[in-house]
Every structure is written in C-alpha cells, then in structure tokens.
Write a protein that holds these residues in place. Structure first.
Motif, short mmCIF file in Angstrom:
data_model
loop_
_atom_site.label_atom_id
_atom_site.label_comp_id
_atom_site.label_asym_id
_atom_site.label_seq_id
_atom_site.Cartn_x
_atom_site.Cartn_y
_atom_site.Cartn_z
N ASP A 45 0.58 -1.34 0.02
CA ASP A 45 -0.12 -0.10 -0.22
C ASP A 45 1.19 0.89 -0.12
O ASP A 45 0.64 2.26 -0.64
N TYR A 232 -5.06 8.10 2.26
CA TYR A 232 -4.99 7.13 2.96
C TYR A 232 -6.88 7.31 3.25
O TYR A 232 -6.72 6.23 4.72
N THR A 234 -9.09 5.16 2.73
CA THR A 234 -10.08 3.95 3.25
C THR A 234 -9.64 3.17 4.07
O THR A 234 -10.11 3.05 4.33
N ALA A 235 -8.51 3.83 4.65
CA ALA A 235 -7.48 3.31 5.60
C ALA A 235 -8.59 3.89 6.61
O ALA A 235 -8.46 2.53 7.78
N ALA A 238 -11.83 2.94 6.78
CA ALA A 238 -11.90 0.97 7.42
C ALA A 238 -12.14 1.38 9.14
O ALA A 238 -12.34 0.32 10.40
N ASP A 239 -10.12 1.71 9.62
CA ASP A 239 -10.26 1.75 10.72
C ASP A 239 -11.21 2.81 11.83
O ASP A 239 -11.81 2.56 13.42
N THR A 244 -15.65 -1.32 4.25
CA THR A 244 -14.82 -1.79 3.71
C THR A 244 -16.04 -2.05 2.35
O THR A 244 -16.50 -2.18 2.48
N THR A 248 -17.19 1.03 1.71
CA THR A 248 -17.20 2.30 1.07
C THR A 248 -16.61 3.16 0.15
O THR A 248 -16.93 4.34 0.14
N LEU A 359 1.59 5.30 7.97
CA LEU A 359 0.31 3.83 7.57
C LEU A 359 1.82 2.86 8.09
O LEU A 359 0.57 2.34 8.66
N ASP A 362 1.92 1.76 11.87
CA ASP A 362 0.65 1.83 11.65
C ASP A 362 0.05 2.80 13.11
O ASP A 362 -0.51 2.50 14.40
N LEU A 364 -1.69 5.60 11.97
CA LEU A 364 -2.67 6.69 11.24
C LEU A 364 -3.54 7.38 11.57
O LEU A 364 -3.43 9.00 11.68
#
Length: 406
Positions: A45, A232, A234-235, A238-239, A244, A248, A359, A362, A364
């Motif tokens: 990614d 990011y 989309t991340a 998700a978080d 997802t 999304t 990212l 880890d 974010l």
C-alpha cells in the motif's frame, strides 16, 4: 449573436471543467484504487501511495521551466497537448505488467500536469472577462472539486466491479473525448505577455511577491495537511468507520454529495467573501480532523459522518486557492499559477509521503493530527493575508500599510 457566443463560451467552460475533472481523477487514481493496484502490481500500500508522491515531485520540478518554455504557445494548444498526455498515460498504466511500468506511465501525465493547471484558470478568466474571473475559476475548477468528491468514489466503485485495468481504460477514453471537446469549443487563444520579460526575471518577481507568497504558504499547509490523511482515506474509513469494500464506495459517494453542496455555497461567496471562504477551508479541515481524533474508532457511525463533512472544506481547496492567485496578480497569471502549482504539488508529495510513513508505522491517528495542525496554522496565514481580502478591504489594508511605513 450574443446568445450564440454566450452558449459557445458556456460549452468551452464545461469542456475545460471536464478536463480538470479528468486530470484530478487521474492524478488521484492510486487513492481510489489503492488495494486493487497493490494486488495487481504486487506492491505494498505504501508503494502505491508513492505513485502519488512521485507524480507530485515530477510536477513540482518541471512545471516552472515548462511554463516558461511554452509561454508563446497558443493556450488551447497547450491544454490539448497536456490532456492528450493524460489519455496516453492512463492507457499505458492499464497495460502495465509491473510496478516499474506503472511508475513510468504516471510520469507521462505528470510532466504536463503542472502546465495544464497553470493555463486553465487564466483561460477561463479570458473567456468570461477579468471582472468575472472568480466566477470563471469557480466554474472550471468545479471539475477539480468534483473529481475529488465524485471521481474517487466512482473510480473506487468501477475498480471493485470491473477491475482496475478496465477502470483506467475508461478514464483514458474520457480524457481523449475531453480533448476533442476542447478543440471543438475553445477558440484559438494566443498567449498573453509572451515577451522576453516572461523569463527568469518575471519568474523571480512572481516568486518574491508577498501576496502570492502568502497564498503559496497557505497552499502548502492546507494541501500537505489534507493529503496526509486523504491519500489513505480508505484506511481511515476502515479504521474509524469500520467500513470496507462496497460500503467504502457508498460512504465516498456520500462524501461527494456533501462536498458538492459545500462547493455550491463556496462558489456563491467566493468573490464577495474571499477571506471567509479561505477560513472555511482551513478551519473546516482542522475541525473535522479534531472531531475524528476525539471520536476515535469506537464511534464508527459518528466518525463516518465526520468523514462525509470533511468533503465540504476539502472540495473547495482548489477553487479558493486558485482564485486567490488570480486575485493577487493582474499580469503574468500563467507564471503565478505555475508557482502555485509547485506549492500544491509540494503539499501533495509531502502529505502523501508523510501519510504513508504513518500508515507503515501503524500510526494513522498521527496522520489525522497532522491535518488538524496544518489547518490551524493555515487559519492564521489566511487571516493576515491581503490576498484573501475583498477588493475594498485590500485597498484599505494597503493604505494602512503605507501610512505605517511612512
């Protein structure tokens, strides 16, 4: 006769706006197709995120010398060449067998990207006249904003249903069609101020102009902050919102709808309340990111709502900042826009790179916090800059400055 001329001008503005939509959608494809590109090119990614960073770096390095080099070109020809480059770039990307070829494909459009954005706003202003430059910019840059608002979710949806390669082919075809539309609706537009003074000395004057410097500083801050998180998104969805896949894409469409509403409101206030619109963009980013940090992943529904609200200031970034550039300079607008493009691309490159680093670690929430901090600092710059003041206020501020100096 007037009605026919007005109709042709309207179609020309729509054609330019469509090209803006395609340009920004193409630029941000790695954001929309992050998981598909990573799987299809056998890359991480973070490596796909670097397709954004590398693109921005190339634009920042090449835009000013290329704008000087093409200073005598007809503006319509310049726009056509760069839009065709986008079509060819995406065709090459769709056929890319490896990550290295994908990088090369991105470079094809990156070389012309900055030149396109340097000429498109002045072209729009010439179509409607200097007294309506702000409105012309808003109309054309609506394509920019709509790309960030709808181009991303549409590309994401197509990528998840058709696959990323057919999605990129579709974009290449639309880019080619937009080039045809520009050729059919925009009259030949000889370059203005294409004299020896358009060289390094003129560029130096533009770079050192204090009003433009404030706009460019605001640009770096706002764009760096926005893309640290947006690359990011989309991340983040998700978080924080726990969504997802197709969910999304659905949230991104809601993001687009909210951004469109914000764009309409900003467009109406852009000429009459330029500082308020600048404060809305900078402050809105800060408030949304602070809200995300406060809510955290434990409040998925509310965090999803904040992501949608984020679209309102985000969608107006390009319109507000480019209008400030045109407001700050009556001449050499191509050069002034090229310096602004450099600032914009520096912000994208730094933001995408910084977000990718967070990212990979880890971390974010640090990306979200960076966006908030950049928005708060940009608030202060906008508040003090004459480039974001209304015309009457700018005259008053200039007189006050002269009295203070005396």
């Amino acid at each position: 006769m007037r009605a026919a001329t007005s109709s042709r001008t309207g179609m020309a503005l729509v054609a330019l706006s469509t090209a803006c939509f395609i340009s920004v959608t193409s630029e941000n494809l790695p954001v929309a197709l992050l998981p598909q590109l990573a799987a299809g090119l056998n890359a991480s990614d973070a490596a796909i995120g670097l397709l954004m960073t590398g693109y921005a770096v190339v634009v920042a390095i090449t835009v000013m010398p290329l704008v000087v080099l093409t200073a005598r070109w007809d503006r319509r020809t310049t726009a056509l060449v760069t839009v065709i480059a986008i079509a060819l770039s995406n065709l090459l990307l769709a056929l890319a067998p490896s990550y290295g070829v994908a990088v090369a494909a991105r470079l094809v459009s990156a070389v012309g990207h900055g030149v396109f954005w340097s000429v498109v706003a002045p072209m729009a202003a010439r179509l409607l006249g200097p007294e309506r430059a702000g409105r012309a910019t808003a109309v054309v840059f609506a394509g920019n904003s709509l790309a960030l608002l709808f181009g991303l979710p549409l590309s994401s949806w197509l990528g998840s249903t058709l696959g990323w390669r057919p999605t990129v082919v579709v974009l290449a075809v639309v880019a080619a069609l937009s080039a045809v539309a520009i050729r059919a609706t925009v009259e030949p537009m000889p370059a203005e101020h294409a004299t020896p003074g358009q060289g390094l000395s003129a560029l130096r004057q533009v770079v050192t102009d204090r009003s433009l410097a404030a706009v460019n500083l605001t640009t770096v801050l706002v764009v760096l902050g926005h893309f640290t998180a947006y690359t990011y998104i989309t991340a983040i969805i998700a978080d924080y919102a726990h969504l997802t896949g197709s969910a999304t894409a659905a949230l991104l469409f809601a993001y687009g709808a909210a951004g469109l509403l914000g764009l309409v409101l900003i467009g109406r206030a852009l000429d009459s309340h330029p500082q308020a619109t600048g404060l809305f963009v900078a402050g809105g980013l800060a408030v949304c990111m602070l809200a995300l940090l406060t809510l955290g992943p434990s409040s998925g529904l509310l965090s999803g709502a904040v992501v949608v609200l984020w679209a309102a200031p985000a969608g107006a970034i390009g319109v507000v900042l480019q209008a400030a550039v045109l407001r700050a300079t009556a001449t050499r607008q191509d050069l002034a826009s090229s310096v602004y493009i450099v600032a914009f691309q520096i912000g994208i490159a730094a933001g995408a790179g910084l977000g990718g680093f967070f990212l990979a670690q880890d971390a974010l929430p640090l990306a979200v916090a960076t966006t908030a901090v950049c928005g708060l600092i940009a608030l202060l710059v906008v508040r003090r800059s004459t480039a974001f003041a209304a015309p009457a206020d700018r005259v008053s501020q200039a007189r006050t400055a002269r009295r203070t100096t005396a």
